[in-house]
Motif scaffolding. Structure first.
Motif, PDB file in Angstrom:
ATOM      1  N   LEU A   1     -15.605  31.806  47.749  1.00 41.96           N
ATOM      2  CA  LEU A   1     -16.647  30.801  47.567  1.00 41.96           C
ATOM      3  C   LEU A   1     -17.972  31.238  48.202  1.00 41.96           C
ATOM      4  O   LEU A   1     -19.040  30.973  47.654  1.00 41.96           O
ATOM      5  N   VAL A   2     -17.892  31.922  49.323  1.00 45.50           N
ATOM      6  CA  VAL A   2     -19.104  32.478  49.936  1.00 45.50           C
ATOM      7  C   VAL A   2     -19.717  33.504  48.989  1.00 45.50           C
ATOM      8  O   VAL A   2     -20.929  33.555  48.789  1.00 45.50           O
ATOM      9  N   GLY A   3     -18.870  34.317  48.379  1.00 45.89           N
ATOM     10  CA  GLY A   3     -19.333  35.326  47.434  1.00 45.89           C
ATOM     11  C   GLY A   3     -19.990  34.731  46.210  1.00 45.89           C
ATOM     12  O   GLY A   3     -20.811  35.376  45.549  1.00 45.89           O
ATOM     13  N   GLU A   4     -19.645  33.487  45.896  1.00 48.81           N
ATOM     14  CA  GLU A   4     -20.246  32.807  44.758  1.00 48.81           C
ATOM     15  C   GLU A   4     -21.510  32.045  45.150  1.00 48.81           C
ATOM     16  O   GLU A   4     -22.103  31.344  44.332  1.00 48.81           O
TER      17      GLU A   4
ATOM     18  N   ALA B   1     -17.103  40.100  49.328  1.00 57.94           N
ATOM     19  CA  ALA B   1     -16.341  39.377  48.305  1.00 57.94           C
ATOM     20  C   ALA B   1     -16.540  39.982  46.925  1.00 57.94           C
ATOM     21  O   ALA B   1     -15.589  40.133  46.148  1.00 57.94           O
ATOM     22  N   VAL B   2     -17.784  40.351  46.627  1.00 56.13           N
ATOM     23  CA  VAL B   2     -18.072  40.932  45.307  1.00 56.13           C
ATOM     24  C   VAL B   2     -17.465  42.324  45.181  1.00 56.13           C
ATOM     25  O   VAL B   2     -16.859  42.669  44.174  1.00 56.13           O
ATOM     26  N   LYS B   3     -17.636  43.121  46.223  1.00 59.52           N
ATOM     27  CA  LYS B   3     -17.126  44.491  46.174  1.00 59.52           C
ATOM     28  C   LYS B   3     -15.613  44.545  46.012  1.00 59.52           C
ATOM     29  O   LYS B   3     -15.063  45.470  45.428  1.00 59.52           O
ATOM     30  N   HIS B   4     -14.936  43.517  46.528  1.00 60.79           N
ATOM     31  CA  HIS B   4     -13.484  43.509  46.454  1.00 60.79           C
ATOM     32  C   HIS B   4     -12.963  42.590  45.345  1.00 60.79           C
ATOM     33  O   HIS B   4     -11.797  42.190  45.350  1.00 60.79           O
ATOM     34  N   ASP B   5     -13.866  42.257  44.397  1.00 57.91           N
ATOM     35  CA  ASP B   5     -13.453  41.529  43.193  1.00 57.91           C
ATOM     36  C   ASP B   5     -12.820  40.186  43.498  1.00 57.91           C
ATOM     37  O   ASP B   5     -11.868  39.768  42.849  1.00 57.91           O
ATOM     38  N   LEU B   6     -13.364  39.478  44.493  1.00 59.05           N
ATOM     39  CA  LEU B   6     -12.815  38.176  44.853  1.00 59.05           C
ATOM     40  C   LEU B   6     -13.508  37.026  44.126  1.00 59.05           C
ATOM     41  O   LEU B   6     -13.028  35.906  44.133  1.00 59.05           O
ATOM     42  N   THR B   7     -14.676  37.315  43.517  1.00 57.80           N
ATOM     43  CA  THR B   7     -15.411  36.266  42.821  1.00 57.80           C
ATOM     44  C   THR B   7     -14.995  36.232  41.349  1.00 57.80           C
ATOM     45  O   THR B   7     -14.521  37.200  40.796  1.00 57.80           O
ATOM     46  N   TYR B   8     -15.226  35.061  40.733  1.00 58.76           N
ATOM     47  CA  TYR B   8     -14.891  34.899  39.322  1.00 58.76           C
ATOM     48  C   TYR B   8     -15.986  35.469  38.435  1.00 58.76           C
ATOM     49  O   TYR B   8     -17.130  35.517  38.821  1.00 58.76           O
TER      50      TYR B   8
ATOM     51  N   ILE C   1      -8.537  45.479  49.206  1.00 59.12           N
ATOM     52  CA  ILE C   1      -9.045  45.243  50.549  1.00 59.12           C
ATOM     53  C   ILE C   1      -8.275  46.138  51.505  1.00 59.12           C
ATOM     54  O   ILE C   1      -7.078  46.358  51.355  1.00 59.12           O
ATOM     55  N   ASP C   2      -8.986  46.664  52.496  1.00 62.90           N
ATOM     56  CA  ASP C   2      -8.365  47.530  53.495  1.00 62.90           C
ATOM     57  C   ASP C   2      -7.110  46.859  54.056  1.00 62.90           C
ATOM     58  O   ASP C   2      -7.127  45.684  54.418  1.00 62.90           O
TER      59      ASP C   2
ATOM     60  N   GLN D   1     -23.311  39.510  54.486  1.00 63.65           N
ATOM     61  CA  GLN D   1     -22.407  40.655  54.402  1.00 63.65           C
ATOM     62  C   GLN D   1     -21.055  40.235  53.832  1.00 63.65           C
ATOM     63  O   GLN D   1     -20.422  40.997  53.094  1.00 63.65           O
ATOM     64  N   LEU D   2     -20.621  39.010  54.148  1.00 65.95           N
ATOM     65  CA  LEU D   2     -19.345  38.521  53.614  1.00 65.95           C
ATOM     66  C   LEU D   2     -19.439  38.317  52.103  1.00 65.95           C
ATOM     67  O   LEU D   2     -18.484  38.597  51.368  1.00 65.95           O
ATOM     68  N   ALA D   3     -20.591  37.841  51.619  1.00 63.27           N
ATOM     69  CA  ALA D   3     -20.784  37.670  50.175  1.00 63.27           C
ATOM     70  C   ALA D   3     -20.692  39.016  49.468  1.00 63.27           C
ATOM     71  O   ALA D   3     -20.074  39.144  48.406  1.00 63.27           O
ATOM     72  N   ILE D   4     -21.304  40.038  50.055  1.00 60.59           N
ATOM     73  CA  ILE D   4     -21.239  41.385  49.489  1.00 60.59           C
ATOM     74  C   ILE D   4     -19.800  41.887  49.489  1.00 60.59           C
ATOM     75  O   ILE D   4     -19.323  42.478  48.515  1.00 60.59           O
TER      76      ILE D   4
END
Length: 213
Positions: free
Chosen positions: A162-165, A206-213, A146-147, A201-204
């Motif tokens: 959790l939003v990303g999931e 989260a995924v782009k920054h590998d925050l989801t399981y 993350i930046d 956009q927050l879900a995207i």
């Protein structure tokens, strides 16, 4: 003027959509079809700018029709419209090249806005399915870090994950034993820190920054 083909097996729904869309002076609905096969026959004779496509139809469904139309007429925009709040339909449609996915409960104004968005090259996905669909489309496009200018607390990182999931505010509140109001406050702070517009956009993010399981 944008020319639209409505593909829907129920006459009353087609008529209603035509009335709504033609309220915008930039939109014309010269053609209608009852199924995907009929839509393809029309396109063979009359090219349009956008197809508004139902999903469940006899003879040929909207997913199959979307695939064929995008293969044969890639410049034609396709906005999938359905009564089914099912992210599998949205995922299938978008993988076949659809330019948007909306529920038939969408307000008239937002329906017209979605047409404008599609014609400008944007992608419109109904809020109820966007957070679940976008992360699955973006799998494999992750970037690890993350930046450094974005400083999220541990709690904010968990909420972002959790939003990303695809979790709703209620589900996040139950998971973290918080009130829905507290979750909303955290989300407001997270969106401000990340300079993002909404939870899609927050879900995207989260995924782009590998925050989801």
């Amino acid at each position: 003027m944008w020319r639209i083909l409505i593909v829907e097996d129920q006459v009353i729904v087609r008529q209603g959509l035509k009335i709504i869309l033609e309220q915008d002076e930039r939109i014309s609905v010269p053609y209608e079809a009852e199924n995907g096969n009929e839509a393809i026959e029309i396109l063979e004779q009359h090219l349009v700018d956008l197809v508004m496509m139902d999903v469940r139809m006899p003879i040929m469904n909207g997913i199959e029709a979307t695939r064929i139309i995008k293969q044969r007429w890639p410049s034609v925009k396709i906005l999938v419209l359905t009564t089914f709040n099912d992210d599998e339909y949205a995922l299938s449609a978008l993988k076949e090249g659809a330019d948007g996915f909306l529920l038939k409960t969408t307000e008239s104004k937002k329906l017209i806005e979605a047409v404008h968005s599609c014609m400008r090259g944007g992608m419109t996905i109904h809020d109820e399915v966007a957070a679940k669909v976008m992360p699955r489309l973006l799998k494999g496009t992750k970037q690890k870090e993350i930046d450094a200018s974005i400083s999220l607390s541990d709690r904010e990182l968990v909420i972002t994950r959790l939003v990303g999931e695809g979790k709703t505010n209620k589900e996040i509140a139950q998971t973290l034993h918080l009130s829905i109001g507290t979750v909303k406050n955290h989300l407001t702070q997270i969106l401000q820190k990340t300079n993002l517009r909404d939870r899609t956009q927050l879900a995207i993010f989260a995924v782009k920054h590998d925050l989801t399981y």
